[in-house]
Design a protein around this motif. Structure first.
Motif, PDB file in Angstrom:
ATOM      1  N   GLY A 147      60.516 -92.810 -29.563  1.00 52.75           N
ATOM      2  CA  GLY A 147      60.319 -93.204 -28.198  1.00 52.75           C
ATOM      3  C   GLY A 147      59.072 -93.522 -27.579  1.00 52.75           C
ATOM      4  N   LEU A 148      58.217 -93.647 -28.345  1.00 52.84           N
ATOM      5  CA  LEU A 148      56.773 -94.007 -28.004  1.00 52.84           C
ATOM      6  C   LEU A 148      56.405 -95.521 -28.361  1.00 52.84           C
ATOM      7  CD1 LEU A 148      54.882 -90.725 -29.411  1.00 52.84           C
ATOM      8  CD2 LEU A 148      55.641 -90.995 -26.876  1.00 52.84           C
ATOM      9  N   VAL A 149      55.435 -95.843 -27.931  1.00 55.37           N
ATOM     10  CA  VAL A 149      54.865 -96.932 -28.170  1.00 55.37           C
ATOM     11  C   VAL A 149      53.463 -97.031 -28.448  1.00 55.37           C
ATOM     12  CG1 VAL A 149      54.410 -97.885 -26.052  1.00 55.37           C
ATOM     13  CG2 VAL A 149      54.927 -99.542 -27.673  1.00 55.37           C
ATOM     14  N   VAL A 182      55.475 -98.261 -19.846  1.00 57.71           N
ATOM     15  CA  VAL A 182      54.853 -99.477 -20.009  1.00 57.71           C
ATOM     16  C   VAL A 182      55.613-100.678 -19.174  1.00 57.71           C
ATOM     17  CG1 VAL A 182      53.934-101.440 -21.398  1.00 57.71           C
ATOM     18  CG2 VAL A 182      53.694 -99.036 -22.015  1.00 57.71           C
ATOM     19  N   VAL A 183      55.129-101.327 -18.377  1.00 53.95           N
ATOM     20  CA  VAL A 183      55.891-102.567 -17.444  1.00 53.95           C
ATOM     21  C   VAL A 183      55.071-103.556 -17.571  1.00 53.95           C
ATOM     22  CG1 VAL A 183      56.908-100.736 -16.108  1.00 53.95           C
ATOM     23  CG2 VAL A 183      54.773-101.650 -15.315  1.00 53.95           C
ATOM     24  N   ALA A 198      51.476 -88.417 -20.323  1.00 50.35           N
ATOM     25  CA  ALA A 198      50.113 -88.234 -20.864  1.00 50.35           C
ATOM     26  C   ALA A 198      50.013 -89.219 -22.020  1.00 50.35           C
ATOM     27  CB  ALA A 198      49.445 -87.021 -21.128  1.00 50.35           C
ATOM     28  N   VAL A 199      49.140 -90.066 -22.148  1.00 52.24           N
ATOM     29  CA  VAL A 199      48.637 -90.772 -23.250  1.00 52.24           C
ATOM     30  C   VAL A 199      48.417 -89.714 -24.325  1.00 52.24           C
ATOM     31  CG1 VAL A 199      47.198 -92.425 -24.260  1.00 52.24           C
ATOM     32  CG2 VAL A 199      47.943 -92.925 -21.870  1.00 52.24           C
ATOM     33  N   ARG A 211      46.693 -93.691 -30.521  1.00 54.95           N
ATOM     34  CA  ARG A 211      47.101 -93.589 -29.099  1.00 54.95           C
ATOM     35  C   ARG A 211      48.477 -94.217 -28.923  1.00 54.95           C
ATOM     36  NH1 ARG A 211      42.540 -96.373 -25.492  1.00 54.95           N
ATOM     37  NH2 ARG A 211      42.590 -97.722 -27.218  1.00 54.95           N
ATOM     38  N   ALA A 212      49.203 -93.282 -28.192  1.00 52.63           N
ATOM     39  CA  ALA A 212      50.692 -93.870 -27.743  1.00 52.63           C
ATOM     40  C   ALA A 212      51.003 -93.221 -26.459  1.00 52.63           C
ATOM     41  CB  ALA A 212      51.618 -93.282 -28.925  1.00 52.63           C
ATOM     42  N   VAL A 213      52.168 -93.894 -25.951  1.00 53.96           N
ATOM     43  CA  VAL A 213      52.679 -93.363 -24.580  1.00 53.96           C
ATOM     44  C   VAL A 213      54.122 -93.609 -24.596  1.00 53.96           C
ATOM     45  CG1 VAL A 213      52.212 -95.704 -23.281  1.00 53.96           C
ATOM     46  CG2 VAL A 213      52.025 -93.591 -22.257  1.00 53.96           C
TER      47      VAL A 213
END
Length: 418
Positions: free
Chosen positions: A386-388, A355-356, A68-69, A348-350
Protein backbone atom coordinates in the motif's frame (compact mmCIF):
# COMPACT_ATOMS: atom_id res chain seq x y z
CA UNK A 1 -60.22 120.66 1.04
CA UNK A 2 -57.68 119.01 -1.02
CA UNK A 3 -56.98 115.19 -0.32
CA UNK A 4 -53.29 114.11 -0.13
CA UNK A 5 -52.27 110.53 -0.23
CA UNK A 6 -50.43 109.22 2.90
CA UNK A 7 -46.72 109.08 2.53
CA UNK A 8 -45.16 106.04 4.25
CA UNK A 9 -42.88 106.79 7.13
CA UNK A 10 -39.32 105.79 6.33
CA UNK A 11 -37.82 103.09 8.68
CA UNK A 12 -35.72 104.32 11.42
CA UNK A 13 -32.10 103.50 11.87
CA UNK A 14 -32.99 101.15 14.79
CA UNK A 15 -35.33 99.12 12.62
CA UNK A 16 -32.72 98.72 9.94
CA UNK A 17 -30.13 97.52 12.45
CA UNK A 18 -32.63 94.99 13.87
CA UNK A 19 -33.26 93.55 10.42
CA UNK A 20 -29.56 92.91 10.04
CA UNK A 21 -29.25 90.89 13.35
CA UNK A 22 -28.20 87.17 13.00
CA UNK A 23 -30.27 84.63 14.94
CA UNK A 24 -28.05 82.70 17.41
CA UNK A 25 -30.41 79.68 18.00
CA UNK A 26 -30.42 77.26 15.05
CA UNK A 27 -33.46 75.26 14.30
CA UNK A 28 -33.22 71.56 15.37
CA UNK A 29 -33.40 69.09 12.51
CA UNK A 30 -34.78 65.52 13.14
CA UNK A 31 -33.33 62.28 11.48
CA UNK A 32 -35.43 60.25 9.12
CA UNK A 33 -37.21 57.22 10.69
CA UNK A 34 -35.21 54.62 8.70
CA UNK A 35 -31.78 55.90 9.83
CA UNK A 36 -31.45 54.18 13.30
CA UNK A 37 -32.18 50.62 12.06
CA UNK A 38 -29.76 51.08 9.19
CA UNK A 39 -27.03 52.21 11.56
CA UNK A 40 -27.64 49.14 13.81
CA UNK A 41 -27.47 46.71 10.90
CA UNK A 42 -24.24 48.29 9.72
CA UNK A 43 -22.70 47.96 13.21
CA UNK A 44 -23.67 44.27 13.46
CA UNK A 45 -22.22 43.62 10.03
CA UNK A 46 -18.93 45.20 11.04
CA UNK A 47 -18.76 43.07 14.22
CA UNK A 48 -19.54 39.88 12.30
CA UNK A 49 -16.92 40.69 9.68
CA UNK A 50 -14.23 41.24 12.33
CA UNK A 51 -15.24 38.03 14.15
CA UNK A 52 -15.08 36.06 10.90
CA UNK A 53 -11.58 37.35 10.18
CA UNK A 54 -10.41 36.44 13.66
CA UNK A 55 -12.16 33.10 14.22
CA UNK A 56 -12.58 31.61 10.76
CA UNK A 57 -8.93 30.45 10.49
CA UNK A 58 -9.30 28.65 13.82
CA UNK A 59 -12.81 27.23 13.61
CA UNK A 60 -13.78 26.96 9.99
CA UNK A 61 -10.74 25.10 8.62
CA UNK A 62 -10.89 21.94 6.52
CA UNK A 63 -10.09 18.64 8.23
CA UNK A 64 -7.61 16.36 6.47
CA UNK A 65 -6.33 12.85 7.11
CA UNK A 66 -2.56 12.74 7.39
CA UNK A 67 0.19 10.16 7.29
CA UNK A 68 3.96 10.37 7.65
CA UNK A 69 6.85 9.66 5.34
CA UNK A 70 8.48 6.53 6.78
CA UNK A 71 11.65 4.50 6.42
CA UNK A 72 10.55 1.13 5.09
CA UNK A 73 12.56 -2.08 4.86
CA UNK A 74 12.13 -4.52 1.98
CA UNK A 75 10.31 -6.86 4.35
CA UNK A 76 7.40 -4.48 4.65
CA UNK A 77 6.65 -4.91 0.98
CA UNK A 78 5.88 -8.58 1.77
CA UNK A 79 4.07 -7.82 5.03
CA UNK A 80 1.22 -10.08 6.13
CA UNK A 81 0.74 -8.71 9.63
CA UNK A 82 2.70 -7.21 12.50
CA UNK A 83 2.81 -8.32 16.13
CA UNK A 84 4.82 -7.46 19.23
CA UNK A 85 6.32 -9.71 21.86
CA UNK A 86 9.36 -10.57 23.95
CA UNK A 87 12.47 -12.70 23.58
CA UNK A 88 12.17 -15.89 25.64
CA UNK A 89 14.72 -18.74 25.91
CA UNK A 90 12.97 -22.04 25.32
CA UNK A 91 15.42 -23.83 27.61
CA UNK A 92 15.96 -22.24 30.99
CA UNK A 93 16.12 -23.31 34.62
CA UNK A 94 16.58 -22.07 38.14
CA UNK A 95 19.49 -24.20 39.39
CA UNK A 96 18.84 -25.48 42.89
CA UNK A 97 20.66 -28.10 44.98
CA UNK A 98 18.82 -31.34 45.71
CA UNK A 99 19.56 -30.84 49.40
CA UNK A 100 19.58 -27.76 51.60
CA UNK A 101 22.66 -26.23 53.08
CA UNK A 102 24.94 -23.23 53.44
CA UNK A 103 26.81 -22.01 50.35
CA UNK A 104 30.56 -22.48 50.86
CA UNK A 105 31.83 -21.60 47.37
CA UNK A 106 30.28 -19.85 44.35
CA UNK A 107 31.98 -19.86 40.95
CA UNK A 108 29.60 -17.81 38.74
CA UNK A 109 28.37 -14.24 38.30
CA UNK A 110 25.66 -12.71 36.12
CA UNK A 111 26.55 -13.37 32.49
CA UNK A 112 28.95 -16.25 33.11
CA UNK A 113 28.95 -18.77 30.24
CA UNK A 114 28.92 -22.36 31.53
CA UNK A 115 29.08 -25.85 30.03
CA UNK A 116 27.01 -28.87 30.97
CA UNK A 117 28.40 -30.44 34.15
CA UNK A 118 30.50 -27.41 35.07
CA UNK A 119 30.74 -26.78 38.83
CA UNK A 120 28.70 -23.74 39.83
CA UNK A 121 28.62 -23.83 43.64
CA UNK A 122 29.61 -25.98 46.63
CA UNK A 123 27.62 -26.38 49.84
CA UNK A 124 29.19 -27.06 53.20
CA UNK A 125 29.83 -30.82 53.08
CA UNK A 126 31.46 -31.81 56.41
CA UNK A 127 28.36 -33.62 57.68
CA UNK A 128 27.94 -35.54 54.44
CA UNK A 129 31.59 -36.54 54.36
CA UNK A 130 31.19 -37.92 57.89
CA UNK A 131 28.10 -39.83 56.78
CA UNK A 132 30.10 -41.41 53.97
CA UNK A 133 32.82 -42.50 56.40
CA UNK A 134 30.26 -43.98 58.78
CA UNK A 135 28.41 -45.77 55.99
CA UNK A 136 31.64 -47.25 54.66
CA UNK A 137 32.54 -48.51 58.16
CA UNK A 138 29.10 -50.09 58.53
CA UNK A 139 29.56 -51.73 55.15
CA UNK A 140 32.89 -53.23 56.18
CA UNK A 141 31.35 -54.57 59.37
CA UNK A 142 28.49 -56.12 57.40
CA UNK A 143 30.92 -57.73 54.98
CA UNK A 144 32.85 -59.23 57.93
CA UNK A 145 29.64 -60.72 59.31
CA UNK A 146 28.90 -62.12 55.91
CA UNK A 147 32.31 -63.79 55.72
CA UNK A 148 31.84 -65.29 59.18
CA UNK A 149 28.46 -66.62 58.15
CA UNK A 150 30.09 -68.21 55.11
CA UNK A 151 32.62 -69.93 57.37
CA UNK A 152 29.84 -71.24 59.56
CA UNK A 153 27.98 -72.59 56.55
CA UNK A 154 31.07 -74.44 55.33
CA UNK A 155 31.68 -75.91 58.78
CA UNK A 156 28.06 -76.99 59.09
CA UNK A 157 28.20 -78.51 55.63
CA UNK A 158 31.27 -80.61 56.53
CA UNK A 159 29.58 -81.79 59.74
CA UNK A 160 26.51 -82.76 57.78
CA UNK A 161 28.57 -84.67 55.22
CA UNK A 162 30.35 -86.64 57.96
CA UNK A 163 27.11 -87.46 59.68
CA UNK A 164 25.66 -88.74 56.42
CA UNK A 165 28.65 -91.07 56.01
CA UNK A 166 28.23 -92.35 59.54
CA UNK A 167 24.52 -92.83 59.03
CA UNK A 168 25.18 -94.91 55.91
CA UNK A 169 27.46 -97.23 57.99
CA UNK A 170 24.72 -97.51 60.65
CA UNK A 171 26.82 -96.42 63.57
CA UNK A 172 24.93 -93.15 64.42
CA UNK A 173 21.52 -92.17 65.64
CA UNK A 174 18.80 -90.27 63.76
CA UNK A 175 18.96 -87.55 66.40
CA UNK A 176 22.55 -86.77 65.51
CA UNK A 177 21.54 -86.40 61.85
CA UNK A 178 18.72 -84.05 62.77
CA UNK A 179 21.12 -81.95 64.81
CA UNK A 180 23.65 -81.41 62.02
CA UNK A 181 20.86 -80.78 59.52
CA UNK A 182 19.40 -78.02 61.72
CA UNK A 183 22.84 -76.49 62.15
CA UNK A 184 23.38 -76.43 58.39
CA UNK A 185 20.02 -74.84 57.73
CA UNK A 186 20.58 -72.24 60.45
CA UNK A 187 24.01 -71.32 59.11
CA UNK A 188 22.62 -70.92 55.61
CA UNK A 189 19.88 -68.63 56.90
CA UNK A 190 22.43 -66.60 58.82
CA UNK A 191 24.49 -66.27 55.65
CA UNK A 192 21.47 -64.98 53.73
CA UNK A 193 20.80 -62.42 56.46
CA UNK A 194 24.44 -61.37 56.49
CA UNK A 195 24.40 -60.94 52.74
CA UNK A 196 21.27 -58.77 53.04
CA UNK A 197 22.89 -56.65 55.73
CA UNK A 198 25.99 -56.27 53.56
CA UNK A 199 23.92 -55.16 50.54
CA UNK A 200 21.99 -52.69 52.71
CA UNK A 201 25.25 -51.27 54.07
CA UNK A 202 26.63 -50.84 50.55
CA UNK A 203 23.40 -49.05 49.55
CA UNK A 204 23.79 -46.70 52.51
CA UNK A 205 27.29 -45.93 51.31
CA UNK A 206 25.92 -45.00 47.88
CA UNK A 207 23.24 -42.79 49.44
CA UNK A 208 25.85 -41.02 51.55
CA UNK A 209 28.03 -40.49 48.47
CA UNK A 210 25.07 -39.14 46.48
CA UNK A 211 24.25 -36.73 49.30
CA UNK A 212 27.86 -35.65 49.33
CA UNK A 213 27.81 -35.19 45.54
CA UNK A 214 24.62 -33.12 45.88
CA UNK A 215 26.70 -30.56 47.75
CA UNK A 216 28.39 -29.87 44.41
CA UNK A 217 25.92 -27.96 42.19
CA UNK A 218 26.59 -28.35 38.46
CA UNK A 219 25.12 -26.84 35.29
CA UNK A 220 22.44 -29.11 33.77
CA UNK A 221 23.10 -27.83 30.21
CA UNK A 222 25.19 -25.36 28.24
CA UNK A 223 24.09 -21.77 28.68
CA UNK A 224 24.64 -18.41 30.34
CA UNK A 225 23.89 -17.33 33.88
CA UNK A 226 21.17 -14.70 33.66
CA UNK A 227 20.86 -14.03 37.40
CA UNK A 228 22.80 -15.03 40.49
CA UNK A 229 20.27 -15.86 43.21
CA UNK A 230 22.50 -16.32 46.27
CA UNK A 231 25.88 -15.49 47.78
CA UNK A 232 28.52 -17.27 49.84
CA UNK A 233 27.35 -17.89 53.40
CA UNK A 234 23.62 -17.91 52.63
CA UNK A 235 21.45 -20.93 53.26
CA UNK A 236 19.62 -22.41 50.29
CA UNK A 237 16.98 -25.09 50.32
CA UNK A 238 16.64 -27.74 47.69
CA UNK A 239 14.06 -30.03 46.18
CA UNK A 240 14.54 -32.59 48.94
CA UNK A 241 14.71 -30.16 51.86
CA UNK A 242 11.88 -30.16 54.35
CA UNK A 243 12.22 -26.52 55.42
CA UNK A 244 12.03 -23.31 53.45
CA UNK A 245 14.13 -21.07 55.67
CA UNK A 246 16.43 -19.89 52.90
CA UNK A 247 16.70 -18.98 49.25
CA UNK A 248 15.21 -21.10 46.52
CA UNK A 249 18.16 -21.51 44.19
CA UNK A 250 21.74 -20.81 43.24
CA UNK A 251 21.33 -19.10 39.85
CA UNK A 252 19.12 -18.80 36.77
CA UNK A 253 20.51 -20.43 33.63
CA UNK A 254 19.33 -19.92 30.04
CA UNK A 255 20.36 -21.60 26.81
CA UNK A 256 20.83 -18.67 24.43
CA UNK A 257 20.85 -21.00 21.42
CA UNK A 258 17.11 -21.54 21.98
CA UNK A 259 16.06 -17.86 22.00
CA UNK A 260 12.71 -17.21 20.34
CA UNK A 261 10.28 -14.31 20.18
CA UNK A 262 6.90 -15.06 21.71
CA UNK A 263 4.42 -12.67 20.04
CA UNK A 264 0.70 -12.22 20.64
CA UNK A 265 -1.28 -12.41 17.39
CA UNK A 266 -4.97 -11.56 17.15
CA UNK A 267 -7.08 -14.69 16.86
CA UNK A 268 -8.71 -13.20 13.76
CA UNK A 269 -5.29 -13.02 12.03
CA UNK A 270 -3.63 -16.23 13.20
CA UNK A 271 -5.08 -18.23 10.29
CA UNK A 272 -2.60 -16.42 8.01
CA UNK A 273 0.31 -18.10 9.80
CA UNK A 274 1.69 -21.62 9.84
CA UNK A 275 4.87 -23.40 10.87
CA UNK A 276 7.72 -22.04 8.74
CA UNK A 277 6.09 -18.71 7.80
CA UNK A 278 8.99 -16.24 7.27
CA UNK A 279 9.29 -13.18 9.46
CA UNK A 280 11.47 -10.19 10.19
CA UNK A 281 12.40 -9.40 13.80
CA UNK A 282 13.33 -5.91 15.00
CA UNK A 283 14.34 -5.52 18.64
CA UNK A 284 13.53 -2.38 20.62
CA UNK A 285 17.12 -2.41 21.90
CA UNK A 286 18.58 -2.50 18.36
CA UNK A 287 16.13 -0.68 16.06
CA UNK A 288 18.72 -0.49 13.28
CA UNK A 289 19.19 -4.29 13.14
CA UNK A 290 16.85 -6.71 11.42
CA UNK A 291 16.91 -10.45 11.98
CA UNK A 292 15.32 -13.05 9.75
CA UNK A 293 13.04 -15.49 11.51
CA UNK A 294 10.52 -18.29 10.99
CA UNK A 295 7.41 -19.38 12.84
CA UNK A 296 8.47 -22.27 15.08
CA UNK A 297 5.20 -22.88 16.92
CA UNK A 298 1.62 -21.66 17.01
CA UNK A 299 0.40 -22.39 20.50
CA UNK A 300 -2.94 -24.28 20.36
CA UNK A 301 -4.59 -22.09 22.96
CA UNK A 302 -6.34 -18.72 22.90
CA UNK A 303 -5.99 -16.15 25.65
CA UNK A 304 -9.63 -15.25 26.20
CA UNK A 305 -8.78 -12.08 28.12
CA UNK A 306 -6.80 -10.62 25.19
CA UNK A 307 -8.31 -12.64 22.29
CA UNK A 308 -4.80 -13.50 21.11
CA UNK A 309 -2.75 -16.59 20.28
CA UNK A 310 0.93 -16.89 21.23
CA UNK A 311 3.17 -17.50 18.22
CA UNK A 312 6.83 -18.46 18.71
CA UNK A 313 9.28 -17.15 16.11
CA UNK A 314 12.79 -18.58 15.95
CA UNK A 315 15.87 -16.69 14.75
CA UNK A 316 17.33 -17.67 11.38
CA UNK A 317 20.23 -15.22 11.69
CA UNK A 318 22.66 -15.42 14.58
CA UNK A 319 20.98 -13.55 17.49
CA UNK A 320 24.17 -11.77 18.54
CA UNK A 321 23.76 -9.53 21.61
CA UNK A 322 20.12 -10.59 21.99
CA UNK A 323 19.06 -11.04 25.62
CA UNK A 324 15.99 -12.62 27.22
CA UNK A 325 12.98 -10.37 27.84
CA UNK A 326 13.95 -7.84 25.15
CA UNK A 327 10.95 -6.28 23.44
CA UNK A 328 10.53 -7.12 19.76
CA UNK A 329 8.37 -6.27 16.75
CA UNK A 330 7.73 -9.17 14.39
CA UNK A 331 6.68 -8.60 10.78
CA UNK A 332 5.28 -11.78 9.27
CA UNK A 333 6.01 -12.01 5.54
CA UNK A 334 4.31 -13.53 2.53
CA UNK A 335 7.70 -14.35 1.00
CA UNK A 336 11.03 -15.22 2.56
CA UNK A 337 13.83 -12.67 2.18
CA UNK A 338 17.34 -13.61 1.18
CA UNK A 339 20.30 -12.38 3.21
CA UNK A 340 21.00 -9.45 0.87
CA UNK A 341 17.42 -8.18 1.05
CA UNK A 342 17.38 -8.58 4.81
CA UNK A 343 20.47 -6.38 5.11
CA UNK A 344 19.31 -3.76 2.58
CA UNK A 345 19.00 -0.23 3.95
CA UNK A 346 15.48 1.11 4.54
CA UNK A 347 14.14 3.53 1.95
CA UNK A 348 11.67 6.40 2.16
CA UNK A 349 8.08 5.53 1.40
CA UNK A 350 4.64 7.05 1.78
CA UNK A 351 1.05 5.95 1.41
CA UNK A 352 0.27 5.69 -2.30
CA UNK A 353 -2.89 7.79 -1.99
CA UNK A 354 -0.86 10.76 -0.68
CA UNK A 355 0.85 11.27 -4.06
CA UNK A 356 -1.13 13.27 -6.64
CA UNK A 357 -0.32 14.57 -10.10
CA UNK A 358 -0.13 18.29 -10.67
CA UNK A 359 0.35 18.77 -14.35
CA UNK A 360 3.34 16.68 -15.32
CA UNK A 361 4.73 16.65 -11.77
CA UNK A 362 3.87 14.38 -8.85
CA UNK A 363 3.52 16.16 -5.53
CA UNK A 364 2.55 15.57 -1.93
CA UNK A 365 0.84 18.14 0.27
CA UNK A 366 3.02 18.69 3.34
CA UNK A 367 1.55 19.94 6.62
CA UNK A 368 4.09 22.20 8.35
CA UNK A 369 4.33 22.73 12.15
CA UNK A 370 1.97 25.72 11.84
CA UNK A 371 -0.67 23.43 10.22
CA UNK A 372 -0.29 25.20 6.88
CA UNK A 373 -0.05 23.43 3.54
CA UNK A 374 2.61 23.50 0.90
CA UNK A 375 3.10 21.25 -2.12
CA UNK A 376 6.41 19.42 -2.48
CA UNK A 377 7.42 17.69 -5.76
CA UNK A 378 8.40 14.01 -5.43
CA UNK A 379 9.97 11.32 -7.59
CA UNK A 380 8.39 7.96 -6.90
CA UNK A 381 9.87 4.48 -7.12
CA UNK A 382 8.47 0.98 -7.05
CA UNK A 383 5.21 0.23 -5.20
CA UNK A 384 5.55 -1.55 -1.84
CA UNK A 385 2.16 -2.97 -1.02
CA UNK A 386 0.00 0.00 0.00
CA UNK A 387 3.06 2.24 -0.04
CA UNK A 388 5.14 3.80 -2.79
CA UNK A 389 8.88 4.36 -2.58
CA UNK A 390 10.22 7.93 -2.75
CA UNK A 391 13.48 8.44 -4.59
CA UNK A 392 13.22 12.18 -3.92
CA UNK A 393 10.92 14.14 -1.66
CA UNK A 394 10.38 15.22 1.95
CA UNK A 395 12.46 13.60 4.72
CA UNK A 396 11.17 10.75 6.95
CA UNK A 397 8.71 11.86 9.59
CA UNK A 398 7.16 14.61 7.47
CA UNK A 399 3.37 14.82 7.70
CA UNK A 400 1.53 14.67 4.39
CA UNK A 401 -2.16 14.71 3.44
CA UNK A 402 -3.83 11.49 2.35
CA UNK A 403 -6.33 11.61 -0.52
CA UNK A 404 -5.97 15.40 -1.09
CA UNK A 405 -8.73 17.07 -3.09
CA UNK A 406 -8.46 19.85 -5.67
CA UNK A 407 -9.46 22.60 -3.23
CA UNK A 408 -6.17 22.58 -1.34
CA UNK A 409 -3.95 25.62 -1.80
CA UNK A 410 -0.47 26.55 -0.65
CA UNK A 411 -0.62 28.45 2.65
CA UNK A 412 -4.08 27.08 3.50
CA UNK A 413 -4.55 26.24 7.17
CA UNK A 414 -5.87 22.73 7.89
CA UNK A 415 -6.74 20.57 10.86
CA UNK A 416 -5.89 16.89 11.29
CA UNK A 417 -8.74 14.43 11.66
CA UNK A 418 -8.76 12.81 15.06
Amino acid sequence: MCYRPAVPTPPSVADELKSLRIERTAKQRSLPSWAPPAIGVAAVAVVLFVAWKLLAPRVFVPEVETTAVALVSPAQAQQLLVATGYVVPQRQANISPRIGGRVAKLFVEDGTVVKKGQLIAVLEDQDYRAQVVQAEADARSAEARERRAQVEVRDAQRAFDREKTVQEKGVSTPAALDQVTARLDGSKAALSAARGDSASARARVEVAKVNLENCYVRAPFDGRITQKLTDIGEIVFGALSAGTGGRGGIASLADFSTLQVEADVSESQVAKLKIGTPAEIVLDAFPDRRYRGKVAEVRPRVDRAKATVTVKVGFVDDPADVLPDMGAKVTFLAKELDEAAAKAQPIRAVQADAVVERGETKVVWVVDPQDQLRSVPVITGAPMGGLVALRDGPPPGTKVVRRPDGDLRTGMKVKEKQ
